[in-house]
Design a protein around this motif. Structure first.
Motif, PDB file in Angstrom:
ATOM      1  N   PHE A 136      21.969  63.101  -7.645  1.00 24.58           N
ATOM      2  CA  PHE A 136      23.410  62.906  -7.471  1.00 24.58           C
ATOM      3  C   PHE A 136      23.811  61.512  -7.006  1.00 24.58           C
ATOM      4  CE2 PHE A 136      22.488  67.430  -6.884  1.00 24.58           C
ATOM      5  CZ  PHE A 136      23.193  67.926  -7.958  1.00 24.58           C
ATOM      6  N   GLY A 137      22.910  60.754  -6.427  1.00 23.71           N
ATOM      7  CA  GLY A 137      23.206  59.397  -6.008  1.00 23.71           C
ATOM      8  C   GLY A 137      23.939  59.303  -4.688  1.00 23.71           C
ATOM      9  N   ARG A 138      24.435  58.115  -4.428  1.00 23.54           N
ATOM     10  CA  ARG A 138      25.056  57.777  -3.144  1.00 23.54           C
ATOM     11  C   ARG A 138      26.414  58.455  -2.982  1.00 23.54           C
ATOM     12  NH1 ARG A 138      24.007  53.949   0.615  1.00 23.54           N
ATOM     13  NH2 ARG A 138      25.757  53.100   1.807  1.00 23.54           N
ATOM     14  N   ASN A 139      26.688  58.872  -1.742  1.00 24.72           N
ATOM     15  CA  ASN A 139      27.968  59.473  -1.377  1.00 24.72           C
ATOM     16  C   ASN A 139      28.315  59.015   0.031  1.00 24.72           C
ATOM     17  OD1 ASN A 139      30.257  61.046  -1.252  1.00 24.72           O
ATOM     18  ND2 ASN A 139      29.192  62.996  -1.277  1.00 24.72           N
ATOM     19  N   THR A 140      29.584  58.867   0.290  1.00 25.61           N
ATOM     20  CA  THR A 140      30.068  58.507   1.615  1.00 25.61           C
ATOM     21  C   THR A 140      31.288  59.357   1.934  1.00 25.61           C
ATOM     22  OG1 THR A 140      31.462  56.759   0.698  1.00 25.61           O
ATOM     23  CG2 THR A 140      29.262  56.103   1.448  1.00 25.61           C
ATOM     24  N   GLY A 141      31.688  59.319   3.176  1.00 22.95           N
ATOM     25  CA  GLY A 141      32.878  60.054   3.601  1.00 22.95           C
ATOM     26  C   GLY A 141      32.863  60.243   5.099  1.00 22.95           C
ATOM     27  N   HIS A 142      33.490  61.327   5.540  1.00 21.78           N
ATOM     28  CA  HIS A 142      33.590  61.622   6.967  1.00 21.78           C
ATOM     29  C   HIS A 142      33.157  63.057   7.245  1.00 21.78           C
ATOM     30  CE1 HIS A 142      36.020  58.019   6.619  1.00 21.78           C
ATOM     31  NE2 HIS A 142      35.690  57.823   7.877  1.00 21.78           N
ATOM     32  N   TRP A 143      32.746  63.301   8.462  1.00 21.72           N
ATOM     33  CA  TRP A 143      32.320  64.625   8.880  1.00 21.72           C
ATOM     34  C   TRP A 143      32.981  64.975  10.210  1.00 21.72           C
ATOM     35  CZ3 TRP A 143      29.710  65.249  13.506  1.00 21.72           C
ATOM     36  CH2 TRP A 143      29.205  64.093  14.084  1.00 21.72           C
ATOM     37  N   THR A 144      33.201  66.261  10.399  1.00 16.71           N
ATOM     38  CA  THR A 144      33.682  66.784  11.675  1.00 16.71           C
ATOM     39  C   THR A 144      32.964  68.107  11.921  1.00 16.71           C
ATOM     40  OG1 THR A 144      35.544  67.890  10.603  1.00 16.71           O
ATOM     41  CG2 THR A 144      35.983  65.728  11.555  1.00 16.71           C
ATOM     42  N   THR A 145      33.023  68.554  13.149  1.00 15.64           N
ATOM     43  CA  THR A 145      32.429  69.843  13.494  1.00 15.64           C
ATOM     44  C   THR A 145      33.436  70.681  14.269  1.00 15.64           C
ATOM     45  OG1 THR A 145      31.505  69.008  15.572  1.00 15.64           O
ATOM     46  CG2 THR A 145      30.077  68.946  13.627  1.00 15.64           C
ATOM     47  N   ASP A 146      33.245  71.970  14.191  1.00  9.24           N
ATOM     48  CA  ASP A 146      33.936  72.914  15.062  1.00  9.24           C
ATOM     49  C   ASP A 146      32.824  73.609  15.829  1.00  9.24           C
ATOM     50  OD1 ASP A 146      35.042  75.199  16.244  1.00  9.24           O
ATOM     51  OD2 ASP A 146      36.601  75.342  14.702  1.00  9.24           O
ATOM     52  N   ASN A 147      32.567  73.144  17.038  1.00  9.19           N
ATOM     53  CA  ASN A 147      31.439  73.662  17.813  1.00  9.19           C
ATOM     54  C   ASN A 147      31.608  75.130  18.171  1.00  9.19           C
ATOM     55  OD1 ASN A 147      30.134  71.197  17.682  1.00  9.19           O
ATOM     56  ND2 ASN A 147      31.064  70.459  19.569  1.00  9.19           N
ATOM     57  N   ASN A 148      32.849  75.585  18.326  1.00  8.71           N
ATOM     58  CA  ASN A 148      33.079  77.002  18.643  1.00  8.71           C
ATOM     59  C   ASN A 148      32.663  77.910  17.494  1.00  8.71           C
ATOM     60  OD1 ASN A 148      34.139  76.468  21.214  1.00  8.71           O
ATOM     61  ND2 ASN A 148      36.163  76.080  20.349  1.00  8.71           N
ATOM     62  N   LYS A 149      32.801  77.430  16.270  1.00  7.01           N
ATOM     63  CA  LYS A 149      32.442  78.220  15.088  1.00  7.01           C
ATOM     64  C   LYS A 149      31.100  77.801  14.490  1.00  7.01           C
ATOM     65  CE  LYS A 149      37.220  79.022  13.650  1.00  7.01           C
ATOM     66  NZ  LYS A 149      38.196  78.793  12.567  1.00  7.01           N
ATOM     67  N   SER A 150      30.475  76.776  15.057  1.00  8.87           N
ATOM     68  CA  SER A 150      29.209  76.220  14.532  1.00  8.87           C
ATOM     69  C   SER A 150      29.351  75.803  13.077  1.00  8.87           C
ATOM     70  CB  SER A 150      28.059  77.227  14.680  1.00  8.87           C
ATOM     71  OG  SER A 150      27.848  77.531  16.037  1.00  8.87           O
ATOM     72  N   THR A 151      30.461  75.114  12.771  1.00  3.08           N
ATOM     73  CA  THR A 151      30.687  74.675  11.398  1.00  3.08           C
ATOM     74  C   THR A 151      30.696  73.152  11.292  1.00  3.08           C
ATOM     75  OG1 THR A 151      33.089  74.819  11.668  1.00  3.08           O
ATOM     76  CG2 THR A 151      31.979  76.722  10.699  1.00  3.08           C
ATOM     77  N   LEU A 152      30.291  72.700  10.118  1.00  6.54           N
ATOM     78  CA  LEU A 152      30.286  71.290   9.737  1.00  6.54           C
ATOM     79  C   LEU A 152      31.207  71.146   8.544  1.00  6.54           C
ATOM     80  CD1 LEU A 152      29.041  68.370   9.626  1.00  6.54           C
ATOM     81  CD2 LEU A 152      27.269  69.374   8.146  1.00  6.54           C
ATOM     82  N   ILE A 153      32.137  70.205   8.618  1.00  2.00           N
ATOM     83  CA  ILE A 153      33.054  69.947   7.508  1.00  2.00           C
ATOM     84  C   ILE A 153      32.722  68.569   6.946  1.00  2.00           C
ATOM     85  CG2 ILE A 153      35.457  69.615   6.825  1.00  2.00           C
ATOM     86  CD1 ILE A 153      34.773  71.568   9.940  1.00  2.00           C
ATOM     87  N   ILE A 154      32.409  68.524   5.661  1.00  2.00           N
ATOM     88  CA  ILE A 154      32.102  67.274   4.963  1.00  2.00           C
ATOM     89  C   ILE A 154      33.315  66.901   4.116  1.00  2.00           C
ATOM     90  CG2 ILE A 154      30.613  66.177   3.240  1.00  2.00           C
ATOM     91  CD1 ILE A 154      29.046  66.806   5.718  1.00  2.00           C
ATOM     92  N   ASP A 155      33.914  65.755   4.417  1.00  3.16           N
ATOM     93  CA  ASP A 155      35.051  65.227   3.667  1.00  3.16           C
ATOM     94  C   ASP A 155      34.538  64.049   2.848  1.00  3.16           C
ATOM     95  OD1 ASP A 155      37.483  64.384   2.693  1.00  3.16           O
ATOM     96  OD2 ASP A 155      38.262  63.706   4.632  1.00  3.16           O
ATOM     97  N   SER A 156      34.148  64.328   1.616  1.00  4.23           N
ATOM     98  CA  SER A 156      33.529  63.344   0.744  1.00  4.23           C
ATOM     99  C   SER A 156      34.567  62.409   0.133  1.00  4.23           C
ATOM    100  CB  SER A 156      32.779  64.070  -0.379  1.00  4.23           C
ATOM    101  OG  SER A 156      32.307  63.152  -1.334  1.00  4.23           O
ATOM    102  N   ASP A 157      34.172  61.163  -0.086  1.00  6.40           N
ATOM    103  CA  ASP A 157      35.018  60.217  -0.805  1.00  6.40           C
ATOM    104  C   ASP A 157      35.066  60.526  -2.301  1.00  6.40           C
ATOM    105  OD1 ASP A 157      35.622  58.833   1.530  1.00  6.40           O
ATOM    106  OD2 ASP A 157      34.003  57.378   1.259  1.00  6.40           O
TER     107      ASP A 157
END
Length: 97
Positions: free
Chosen positions: A38-59
């Protein structure tokens, strides 16, 4: 990235054929990932520690994702959230030092 499972089947060879895929989470909330096919990707990440979730906001358009995350030693397991295909996907990462 160590393993990828879809619908319980090991699909690592399809998603990481050269065993070179990786992701780096930076302290400023950005990420970079790379590797075939798939090659290179960039973006931003956040977490919700109460739900143990990771959100990937890809460019990359239409490539955002949300994951339930668990940790065991140097291993992080992502289980997809929000869409039937994603909910049947599990990705295992190992921390590299």
């Amino acid at each position: 990235m160590e393993k990828v499972y879809e619908y319980g089947n090991d699909e690592t060879e399809k998603h990481n054929p050269n065993k070179d895929r990786w992701i780096e989470f930076r302290s400023d909330g950005s990420f970079v990932s790379d590797g075939e096919p798939f090659g290179r990707n960039t973006g931003h990440w956040t977490t919700d520690n109460n739900k143990s979730t990771l959100i990937i906001d890809s460019d990359i358009d239409d490539d955002d994702s949300e994951w339930k995350v668990t940790f065991e030693m140097d291993q992080m397991t992502w289980a997809g959230i929000g869409h039937p295909r994603k909910e049947n996907t599990r990705v295992i990462h190992k921390r590299k030092k």
